[in-house]
Design a protein around this motif. Structure first.
Motif, PDB file in Angstrom:
ATOM      1  N   VAL A 171     -10.459  -1.065   0.706  1.00 62.14           N
ATOM      2  CA  VAL A 171     -11.093  -0.764  -0.580  1.00 62.14           C
ATOM      3  C   VAL A 171     -10.071  -0.885  -1.710  1.00 62.14           C
ATOM      4  N   ALA A 172      -8.882  -0.315  -1.523  1.00 64.87           N
ATOM      5  CA  ALA A 172      -7.850  -0.387  -2.562  1.00 64.87           C
ATOM      6  C   ALA A 172      -7.421  -1.834  -2.793  1.00 64.87           C
ATOM      7  N   ALA A 173      -7.294  -2.624  -1.721  1.00 64.52           N
ATOM      8  CA  ALA A 173      -6.913  -4.034  -1.853  1.00 64.52           C
ATOM      9  C   ALA A 173      -7.991  -4.809  -2.609  1.00 64.52           C
TER      10      ALA A 173
ATOM     11  N   HIS B 236      -3.453  -3.407  -9.743  1.00 60.11           N
ATOM     12  CA  HIS B 236      -3.528  -2.169  -8.970  1.00 60.11           C
ATOM     13  C   HIS B 236      -4.962  -1.852  -8.580  1.00 60.11           C
ATOM     14  N   GLY B 237      -5.089  -1.185  -7.469  1.00 57.28           N
ATOM     15  CA  GLY B 237      -6.388  -0.689  -7.021  1.00 57.28           C
ATOM     16  C   GLY B 237      -6.196   0.631  -6.307  1.00 57.28           C
ATOM     17  N   ASP B 238      -7.098   1.558  -6.522  1.00 57.17           N
ATOM     18  CA  ASP B 238      -6.988   2.894  -5.936  1.00 57.17           C
ATOM     19  C   ASP B 238      -8.293   3.285  -5.263  1.00 57.17           C
TER      20      ASP B 238
ATOM     21  N   PHE C 171       0.832  -1.198   0.000  1.00 56.64           N
ATOM     22  CA  PHE C 171       0.000   0.000   0.000  1.00 56.64           C
ATOM     23  C   PHE C 171       0.867   1.249   0.000  1.00 56.64           C
ATOM     24  N   ALA C 172       0.373   2.260  -0.694  1.00 57.87           N
ATOM     25  CA  ALA C 172       0.976   3.589  -0.651  1.00 57.87           C
ATOM     26  C   ALA C 172      -0.150   4.568  -0.342  1.00 57.87           C
ATOM     27  N   GLU C 173       0.063   5.374   0.677  1.00 56.84           N
ATOM     28  CA  GLU C 173      -0.966   6.331   1.082  1.00 56.84           C
ATOM     29  C   GLU C 173      -0.384   7.741   1.034  1.00 56.84           C
ATOM     30  N   ARG C 174      -1.159   8.597   0.405  1.00 55.47           N
ATOM     31  CA  ARG C 174      -0.735   9.990   0.304  1.00 55.47           C
ATOM     32  C   ARG C 174      -1.981  10.854   0.413  1.00 55.47           C
ATOM     33  N   ASP C 175      -2.013  11.665   1.438  1.00 53.33           N
ATOM     34  CA  ASP C 175      -3.171  12.508   1.713  1.00 53.33           C
ATOM     35  C   ASP C 175      -4.428  11.629   1.771  1.00 53.33           C
TER      36      ASP C 175
ATOM     37  N   ALA D 209      -1.098  -5.574  -5.976  1.00 54.28           N
ATOM     38  CA  ALA D 209      -1.136  -7.003  -5.680  1.00 54.28           C
ATOM     39  C   ALA D 209      -0.217  -7.714  -6.656  1.00 54.28           C
ATOM     40  N   LEU D 210       0.567  -8.656  -6.148  1.00 56.34           N
ATOM     41  CA  LEU D 210       1.504  -9.404  -6.970  1.00 56.34           C
ATOM     42  C   LEU D 210       1.353 -10.887  -6.668  1.00 56.34           C
TER      43      LEU D 210
END
Length: 90
Positions: A57-59, A38-40, A14-18, A25-26
């Protein structure tokens, strides 16, 4: 009848920004291929900050993308055999 236990491990990062969360996922498949998905998600400004919810949600979206890719790969392999065409549900 022989039973074989096979397992795949899926890595999630996960990468979180603001207010934005991105999941990657790999999965490494037994044939040596790697699939990356990818999910955003973006948190609404009025919502309280809950990193866990953004990650979930992103996962989920990344795993949906991964599922789509796996189905596509499987249908390509079925179609290569040429006996009976596959019917992807995408």
């Amino acid at each position: 009848m022989t039973h074989t236990l096979v397992g795949w491990h899926i890595e999630l990062e996960f990468a979180e920004r603001d207010s934005h969360t991105r999941a990657v996922a790999l999965v490494r498949l037994p044939d040596g291929r790697e699939l990356r998905a990818h999910g955003d998600t973006n948190r609404h400004p009025a919502d309280p900050e809950q990193l866990r919810v953004g990650e979930e949600v992103a996962a989920a979206r990344a795993l949906q993308d991964l599922a789509r890719q796996l189905l596509g790969k499987a249908h390509e392999e079925i179609d290569e055999l040429g006996a009976v065409p596959s019917y992807p549900l995408m």
